[in-house]
Design an enzyme around this catalytic site. Structure first.
Site, PDB file in Angstrom:
ATOM      1  N   LYS A 266       0.982  -1.013  -0.265  1.00 31.15           N
ATOM      2  CA  LYS A 266       0.006   0.407   0.233  1.00 31.15           C
ATOM      3  C   LYS A 266       0.911   1.519   0.468  1.00 31.15           C
ATOM      4  O   LYS A 266       1.549   0.982   0.858  1.00 31.15           O
ATOM      5  CB  LYS A 266      -0.754  -0.018   1.167  1.00 31.15           C
TER       6      LYS A 266
ATOM      7  N   SER B 217     -11.081   6.570   6.820  1.00 28.73           N
ATOM      8  CA  SER B 217     -11.472   6.840   5.938  1.00 28.73           C
ATOM      9  C   SER B 217     -12.298   7.747   5.251  1.00 28.73           C
ATOM     10  O   SER B 217     -12.748   8.656   4.974  1.00 28.73           O
ATOM     11  CB  SER B 217     -11.798   5.375   5.965  1.00 28.73           C
TER      12      SER B 217
ATOM     13  N   SER C 178      -9.450   1.329   2.572  1.00 28.58           N
ATOM     14  CA  SER C 178      -8.966   2.565   1.997  1.00 28.58           C
ATOM     15  C   SER C 178      -7.741   1.424   1.354  1.00 28.58           C
ATOM     16  O   SER C 178      -6.965   2.410   0.591  1.00 28.58           O
ATOM     17  CB  SER C 178      -8.126   3.423   3.020  1.00 28.58           C
TER      18      SER C 178
END
Lengths: 564, 564
Positions: free
Chosen positions: A130, A237, A203
């Site tokens: 990520k 988020s 996310s």
């Protein structure tokens, strides 16, 4: 947006294209093709061997790489190809750095050849990350704000601690992926390969779809408040509500994931929202196609002594005795609890069926299953503080609050005080105590002398989310099947059980509801829309029982396989 | 104070007197007798056996009680007598409940007689408790505010978790002791048995002097910001600045103590200031006359699985391998660091000499000793937030700020916001990382392949404190030999090394100073005033290494004994 910023974004995108080998750019299906799951294996770019590689689970992959049957170069190139194809389909990548990855792979091959030894327990394993986990020499432009154009051109001077440890373990970091909410001003929108008109959730959405499309064998996502066990949610988020949440791809793609106890995987040298808040600690965890992959990752990372790098990481190596359920009767007489619903939102029929399937499989395998009595899923702790907290966090970063996100309580725009925060923290502490006592009290039902060994529950009330507004109040109800474990800091795996079958998963009528919101959630269920969508559940254990949680997920997995 | 409150205090004091057996009230020396240390053994109330009992260390006591050579009844009565004598001398007790304690002792004797087995690892051991640890049926009137008269008459409905665990372990809670700063509106002032014109310091001052006078074999104090390894400080003490701090009795009484890692000893069901703040967690720890007693306590408490009662307690039993220094070369080639001064306040001559004595003893025993380079003892983290934090905490409880405490920054009277608190927390996190790296970097000097195994340092820059004002800025300098370990959450023992000897510990001239404050601290040193005062040091390890810290303190102890 100012012209200069638009220009910088264009330059960044050009760099991304420049680093993408042109020979791997096959012509993608038109946008009107919504389901692209099968595309990578039929597009003609990948040969049979490359398809075999992509379909190999992490534990087997590690064996083949360790004995030199497959080389790091071959496997890295193979996954990179497929990652580029996947990216063309769903726009999941941010940083592409194939030269670095192949150089690294060549070094690993040389090392194995010359010494006969692997570099570490994750020797030559490709890892996707990520876009929070910094890598020396690369930009990290993608978090946490929706407008982070100013970060373009800022190249990291060192790796995140987790990246360093992965390197020590012999892994090959090879791509970074899009977030948060899988939409931002630089890289745009990541879509859902199951239905490209839908978003992948978040996310860690870029990570989810990449691993789902087998563009990488193991991805690292993060979790703060909990859309998924491997997906960041709530605070973060909400912090960056870039779009409506159409679906939870991370839930429907049938991966295995672990939200570890917050202190097991090091969270240093990363770009993370709300630095300094200790209210709920962010965690990083693995997402992969097998529970064996989850175990391999956790074992490698915790044995690398991450506490010597990150002070908040607990001084605890992977414990094989705990994995062998030494504190759970060595796994002989396990008793699982199932939470059929949380008392706030009744889950959709396929999720209920997945729990029935799991219960039957466990009983057939000789385990006891009792009902979990839900407590406090309505969360005063969140409703009391969430709106205020969001306002703080958005005002801290100065980012925009996106129009699709409704703030019901506009009076909450002022920051809360430290004292008010302490009151929230006290509520969290009380909640932890209440859950601890509640769990302990189940000892009266198990017949084992122990309380229930693990709790199995939905990961969300649906297999995909409504197209409704991403309002805070709604979200606090959506995510309360996962976020409660974040508040409690209980480790939880996600595991796939079944797929939606319109014959078995018909809309039930009458259906009971807790309130109008619950009814609205139910009404968006349509068996045909979600036909064949994977249905996942969570297995939850208690703080620092990560090893036991992994082992019990293996046990549930085996029971499900045997019952088929 | 309103008449009604004065009346309630008088009633409470009457109850205390009522529960004190009149036959044990010997005539005490006049107030003009300052040193009362020898009094309990010469007052005529205690016979030779009772004096022997009081002079027995906890480990030996436990053996004699376990084999039935001494009975719980005899030993409990013996310590109770001496506790009452001590109380008459220095006003250290709050709750006196002799009937409960003797009933409990009789039950334990019966149990051992009937079953031949001890109830638990602390069978029949008398434990004194700081007046924060609730006991069912007793009032807890003494914390955290200076005026807690309203708590009089509120009887606890259940025990603190630690009290429950002590009972499970077979212990006999027998008295509770005065705090904070050992002064309050109800019980008044506890004095220092070494010199009754001085205060005992705090906040666990009542506990310190009781155990020092051998009125109990093992006491439980608490620690928040750190006057002592077993003494609460900073925030809490600042919270209740009831008087000037004349001396640190806890440092000068030559006890052994442990400030455990914050998650080892359960902190549930207690009365504690600032509930909900997670900035620095309060910890409870043992104070006793031997390091063996510290070990016995820690082993018993952590083996009772306190994490099944208090969620913040870490899932970690006492680990005998870690105690045997498995991660420190099995103790064969230890390398200690000594921090001669912290770069802020140079310690007084006897403290410097105690470090020289320790260094010589360790080297004689074959261990390596290197210098610890102090970092960040000036603490931006405290100076940035302390004044604001104090104002918050005092305004939270609504208590008075006592006139002897100067708030230099009166602008700081407003509460800080949650965001500002997060910035402080981020600073703390950065400090933890910096210390971790600093400690790791010592590996280049040790010759063992490991970084230094433990750090030895002063517990304060003096053996007693000045009569100066208890101002925040001054305090942040006084306490920075201990509070830094609280911020870092490093476990630390206190151990006695030597006593002040005016011949050896003359005022040195010239002496170097960091600033005027440091000079002021030095100038209040007078060898004759502190003649014969015990001098203690700290031994500090890293988070969760409590077992190793206890073992290494035993090793230092043995080296000191061998060198004598």
């Amino acid at each position: 947006m100012p012209k200069k910023q638009i220009q910088r974004i264009a330059e960044k995108k050009q760099r991304q294209i420049k680093f993408t080998p042109q020979k791997w750019l096959v012509s993608s299906p038109p946008d009107s093709t919504l389901d692209v799951i099968g595309f990578p294996e039929t597009c003609g770019l990948l040969n049979a061997r490359e398809i075999e590689v992509a379909n190999t689970s992490v534990d087997v992959l590690l064996e083949k790489l360790a004995c030199g049957k497959w080389t790091a170069m071959d496997v890295t190139a193979s996954f990179y190809k497929r990652a580029i194809v996947s990216h063309r389909l769903v726009n999941c990548l941010t940083e592409i750095f194939i030269d670095n990855a192949l150089t690294r792979a060549a070094e690993l091959d040389d090392c194995l050849k010359n010494t006969g030894k692997v570099v570490g327990p994750l020797h030559a394993l490709q890892i996707s990350l990520k876009d929070q986990l910094c890598i020396e020499g690369l930009e990290t432009t993608n978090a946490p704000s929706v407008s982070c154009v100013s970060w373009i051109g800022q190249y990291a001077e060192k790796n995140a601690v987790l990246v360093d440890i992965l390197m020590e373990c012999g892994a090959v970091p090879f791509v970074r992926t899009n977030w948060p909410e899988s939409f931002n001003n630089i890289f745009g929108r990541t879509t859902n390969p199951y239905n490209r008109s839908l978003a992948p959730g978040g996310s860690s959405g870029g990570e989810g779809v990449l691993v789902f499309l087998k563009g990488g064998p193991l991805g690292i996502g993060s979790d703060l408040g909990g859309y998924g066990s491997y997906s960041e949610g709530t605070i973060s988020s909400i912090l960056t509500p870039s779009q409506q949440l159409y679906s939870y791809s991370l839930r429907i793609c049938g991966l295995y994931g672990l939200r570890p106890s917050s202190s097991r995987v090091p969270c240093g040298g990363v770009v993370t929202p709300l630095e300094g808040q200790d209210y709920i600690l962010p965690v990083f965890g693995p997402m992969t196609s097998s529970i064996g992959g989850v175990k391999a990752f956790m074992k490698a990372i915790t044995r690398a002594k991450p506490w010597l790098e990150v002070p908040l990481t607990v001084r605890k190596k992977w414990n094989e005795d705990e994995y062998n359920l030494i504190d759970h009767g060595s796994g002989k007489d396990l008793c699982f609890a199932i939470m059929w619903d949380n008392g706030v939102v009744v889950p959709h029929p396929p999720i209920r069926r997945s729990m029935q399937v799991t219960k039957a499989a466990l009983e057939k395998a000789g385990y006891k299953v009792v009902d979990w009595k839900p407590i406090k899923h309505r969360w005063d702790i969140w409703s009391a503080g969430s709106a205020e907290e969001i306002m703080i966090t958005t005002s801290v970063t100065g980012e925009l609050i996106i129009a699709t996100m409704e703030l019901e309580n506009s009076d909450a725009a002022d920051s809360i005080t430290a004292y008010q925060l302490w009151q929230l923290q006290k509520m969290r502490r009380d909640l932890r105590k209440e859950y601890l006592d509640h769990w302990e009290a189940t000892a009266s039902e198990t017949g084992t002398g122990r309380p229930v060994d693990a709790t199995i529950c939905p990961a969300a009330p649906f297999v995909a989310t409504p197209r409704g507004k991403n309002s805070i109040q709604a979200m606090s109800k959506y995510i309360n099947y996962t976020a409660v474990w974040n508040v409690l800091d209980y480790p939880a795996t996600i595991f796939p059980v079944t797929t939606v079958d319109p014959n078995l998963d018909a809309k039930k009528s009458p259906h009971y509801f807790y309130d109008g919101f619950n009814k609205g959630i139910y009404e968006m269920y349509d068996p045909e829309t979600f036909k064949n969508a994977p249905v996942c559940l969570q297995l939850v254990g208690r703080t620092l029982k990560d090893e036991a949680v992994v082992k019990m997920t293996e046990i549930v997995n085996a029971a499900l396989a045997a019952a088929k």
